[in-house]
Design a protein around this motif. Structure first.
Motif, mmCIF file in Angstrom:
data_model
loop_
_atom_site.group_PDB
_atom_site.id
_atom_site.type_symbol
_atom_site.label_atom_id
_atom_site.label_comp_id
_atom_site.label_asym_id
_atom_site.label_seq_id
_atom_site.Cartn_x
_atom_site.Cartn_y
_atom_site.Cartn_z
ATOM 1 N N GLY A 46 5.931 -3.368 -3.868
ATOM 2 C CA GLY A 46 6.036 -3.116 -2.438
ATOM 3 C C GLY A 46 6.426 -4.363 -1.679
ATOM 4 O O GLY A 46 7.276 -4.332 -0.770
ATOM 5 N N LYS A 47 5.834 -5.478 -2.055
ATOM 6 C CA LYS A 47 6.074 -6.718 -1.323
ATOM 7 C C LYS A 47 7.478 -7.272 -1.560
ATOM 8 O O LYS A 47 8.025 -7.976 -0.708
ATOM 9 C CB LYS A 47 4.995 -7.737 -1.686
ATOM 10 N N LYS A 48 8.080 -6.926 -2.685
ATOM 11 C CA LYS A 48 9.435 -7.424 -2.951
ATOM 12 C C LYS A 48 10.452 -6.820 -1.991
ATOM 13 O O LYS A 48 11.547 -7.370 -1.832
ATOM 14 C CB LYS A 48 9.841 -7.142 -4.400
ATOM 15 N N THR A 49 10.104 -5.699 -1.347
ATOM 16 C CA THR A 49 11.052 -5.078 -0.426
ATOM 17 C C THR A 49 11.368 -5.986 0.762
ATOM 18 O O THR A 49 12.431 -5.847 1.381
ATOM 19 C CB THR A 49 10.534 -3.723 0.091
ATOM 20 N N ALA A 50 10.488 -6.929 1.079
ATOM 21 C CA ALA A 50 10.789 -7.886 2.148
ATOM 22 C C ALA A 50 11.992 -8.744 1.763
ATOM 23 O O ALA A 50 12.828 -9.081 2.612
ATOM 24 C CB ALA A 50 9.580 -8.767 2.440
ATOM 25 N N ALA A 51 12.094 -9.098 0.485
ATOM 26 C CA ALA A 51 13.243 -9.871 0.010
ATOM 27 C C ALA A 51 14.523 -9.055 0.137
ATOM 28 O O ALA A 51 15.584 -9.592 0.487
ATOM 29 C CB ALA A 51 13.032 -10.308 -1.439
ATOM 30 N N PHE A 52 14.448 -7.760 -0.147
ATOM 31 C CA PHE A 52 15.630 -6.911 -0.005
ATOM 32 C C PHE A 52 16.092 -6.876 1.455
ATOM 33 O O PHE A 52 17.289 -6.915 1.741
ATOM 34 C CB PHE A 52 15.325 -5.489 -0.482
ATOM 35 N N SER A 56 0.821 -1.216 0.000
ATOM 36 C CA SER A 56 0.000 0.000 0.000
ATOM 37 C C SER A 56 0.854 1.264 0.000
ATOM 38 O O SER A 56 0.462 2.279 -0.574
ATOM 39 C CB SER A 56 -0.943 -0.014 1.203
ATOM 40 N N ALA A 57 2.026 1.219 0.640
ATOM 41 C CA ALA A 57 2.905 2.392 0.614
ATOM 42 C C ALA A 57 3.320 2.720 -0.818
ATOM 43 O O ALA A 57 3.333 3.894 -1.229
ATOM 44 C CB ALA A 57 4.134 2.140 1.484
ATOM 45 N N ILE A 58 3.644 1.687 -1.586
ATOM 46 C CA ILE A 58 4.043 1.911 -2.979
ATOM 47 C C ILE A 58 2.852 2.324 -3.833
ATOM 48 O O ILE A 58 2.940 3.241 -4.662
ATOM 49 C CB ILE A 58 4.697 0.640 -3.563
ATOM 50 N N VAL A 59 1.713 1.659 -3.643
ATOM 51 C CA VAL A 59 0.531 1.960 -4.456
ATOM 52 C C VAL A 59 0.034 3.379 -4.194
ATOM 53 O O VAL A 59 -0.322 4.109 -5.129
ATOM 54 C CB VAL A 59 -0.586 0.932 -4.193
ATOM 55 N N VAL A 60 -0.007 3.793 -2.937
ATOM 56 C CA VAL A 60 -0.453 5.159 -2.625
ATOM 57 C C VAL A 60 0.510 6.173 -3.230
ATOM 58 O O VAL A 60 0.093 7.200 -3.781
ATOM 59 C CB VAL A 60 -0.584 5.354 -1.102
ATOM 60 N N THR A 61 1.788 5.887 -3.171
ATOM 61 C CA THR A 61 2.771 6.779 -3.792
ATOM 62 C C THR A 61 2.553 6.869 -5.292
ATOM 63 O O THR A 61 2.587 7.963 -5.881
ATOM 64 C CB THR A 61 4.203 6.282 -3.491
ATOM 65 N N ARG A 62 2.296 5.727 -5.922
ATOM 66 C CA ARG A 62 2.022 5.711 -7.356
ATOM 67 C C ARG A 62 0.729 6.461 -7.673
ATOM 68 O O ARG A 62 0.659 7.216 -8.652
ATOM 69 C CB ARG A 62 1.931 4.263 -7.849
ATOM 70 N N ALA A 63 -0.272 6.288 -6.840
ATOM 71 C CA ALA A 63 -1.547 6.983 -7.046
ATOM 72 C C ALA A 63 -1.359 8.495 -6.985
ATOM 73 O O ALA A 63 -1.969 9.239 -7.767
ATOM 74 C CB ALA A 63 -2.562 6.526 -6.002
ATOM 75 N N ARG A 64 -0.509 8.948 -6.071
ATOM 76 C CA ARG A 64 -0.250 10.385 -5.964
ATOM 77 C C ARG A 64 0.496 10.897 -7.192
ATOM 78 O O ARG A 64 0.252 12.009 -7.665
ATOM 79 C CB ARG A 64 0.548 10.691 -4.694
ATOM 80 N N GLU A 65 1.398 10.065 -7.726
ATOM 81 C CA GLU A 65 2.103 10.448 -8.941
ATOM 82 C C GLU A 65 1.138 10.587 -10.114
ATOM 83 O O GLU A 65 1.298 11.463 -10.969
ATOM 84 C CB GLU A 65 3.179 9.414 -9.281
#
Length: 422
Positions: A216-222, A118-127
């Motif tokens: 967003g979820k791939k950041t857990a792998a990082f 959701s952090a990534i999606v909301v950021t994308r939505a704002r863009e």
């Protein structure tokens, strides 16, 4: 400015430019992967450029993400990710394992893994200057979207089945989202939210539908990569030369399939960049009463046949997984497998982890229940290093948690009454 080169269909491999496709492949309906600009990343960044950062959130990986720095500094939007990893030596000994850890995603701002997406999606939505973001959810994805949206004043609408746990519905309402309870299943809420987004022009966050959820979820792998690199540097260095140690095995609970697919995508990004040489093994765990992806994996097919899901683990209770193909491949491509567990095993695992100081919701406990079964059947060996993902807090589903423990006694307010129960 786009930090990605386009999208690629997970089924047919067709590629689309950034402005062409937002959701799914028009040729075959396959899920889309965002394609990072790998060449740009390789030229400009090295692993040390990431690991030297002090940012304690998923935004430390901004060079590897397809969005720019978001607004809302010092808000919950900037606090998602960078969750702790705990050692579990007592449970390791019980399971005859030498190395066992748990990554606790309940420490996210709205207490679940879904904050990452959701952090990534909301950021994308704002863009994109989207007026409204919408999602379907059994609770966690909705709470994450509502919380991240509230942090920056983004309007959000959540469709949830009326059976969603009240604690999760309360989160949605407190965060100020417009909540619509659907007299039906999660899958029906999902389909309705997509129809509504198409009808009214809303930006749809839905899991396995919007490709930015995976980002967003791939950041857990990082984070797992960084943790492994730092805490087990010697093993990591040996893996570059010799296969002296088994690769890290990650246990993930699976519903729609987007979390396991996202973690797999993160490791694939690191492999493509040359930042890791060994791909961790990923094992998916599904509830027996919601096992569409496990059924497909065990039948050696990528055809996902719907089930009638009735598991107590509402966060992974899905009739038709929307990211099933990628979820099957995540296990297959990494030498992993799928394990199914009963609701009783999930409930028992809530209590087991609770005695270690970790309070998982049923979906999070399912991953550990899968490990118990895997350790007992030889799927993992005693020397295998294992990491279990707890995807959400038990406070989100107290009713399920109470099934894992005995009720507290009620006594008279006297010392004699205390002595009687000791």
């Amino acid at each position: 400015m786009n930090k990605f080169t386009g999208y690629r269909c997970s089924i047919c491999g067709s590629e689309y430019l950034p402005g062409q496709v937002t959701y799914i492949c028009p040729k075959d309906g396959g899920n889309l992967d965002v394609i990072p600009d790998y060449e740009h990343i390789k030229k400009k960044f090295h692993p040390e450029d990431i690991t030297s950062r002090t940012e304690p959130s998923l935004w430390r990986y901004l060079p590897l993400l397809p969005v720019d720095e978001p607004e809302g500094d010092s808000t919950p939007l900037h606090a998602a990710g960078w969750t702790p990893v705990f050692a579990l030596p007592r449970l390791a000994e019980k399971l005859n394992l030498k190395h066992l850890w748990l990554k606790d995603e309940s420490r996210n701002p709205t207490a679940s893994f879904k904050d990452r997406a959701s952090a990534i999606v909301v950021t994308r939505a704002r863009e994109l200057k989207a007026e409204i973001v919408v999602t379907a959810s059994t609770g966690n994805a909705g709470a994450a979207l509502a919380g991240m949206s509230a942090a920056v004043g983004q309007k959000a609408i959540i469709f949830a089945p009326k059976s969603a746990p009240q604690a999760k519905v309360a989160q949605l309402l407190v965060f100020g989202a417009k909540v619509i309870l659907v007299d039906g299943t999660y899958d029906e809420a999902f389909d309705l939210s997509v129809k509504a987004s198409n009808e009214f022009g809303w930006y749809c966050r839905n899991t396995g539908y919007n490709p930015f959820t995976l980002e967003g979820k791939k950041t857990a792998a990082f984070e797992i990569w960084e943790w492994w690199l730092e805490a087990h540097r010697e093993w990591h260095q040996k893996d570059k030369q010799l296969d002296d140690h088994a690769p890290l095995t990650v246990f993930v609970s699976v519903g729609d399939g987007n979390i396991i697919s996202g973690i797999h995508k993160g490791f694939k990004d690191l492999l493509t960049l040359g930042w890791i040489q060994t791909m961790p093994r990923i094992i998916g765990v599904q509830a027996e009463k919601s096992a569409a992806i496990a059924n497909a994996f065990n039948a050696n097919t990528e055809i996902i046949t719907p089930v009638s899901a009735t598991t107590i683990a509402d966060s992974i209770s899905v009739d038709l997984p929307r990211d099933g193909v990628r979820a099957v491949r995540a296990a297959k491509a990494t030498g992993g497998t799928y394990i199914t567990v009963s609701d009783d095993e999930i409930i028992k695992s809530i209590a087991e982890l609770g005695r270690m100081g970790i309070f998982p919701e049923p979906a999070g406990a399912a991953a550990y229940a899968g490990l118990v079964k895997a350790a007992g059947s030889g799927v993992v060996g005693s020397d295998d290093p294992v990491l279990v993902m707890n995807t959400g807090s038990g406070l989100k589903d107290v009713r399920a948690a109470m099934q894992a423990v005995q009720s507290a006694p009620i006594i008279e307010p006297t010392l004699e009454a205390v002595k009687k129960i000791l």
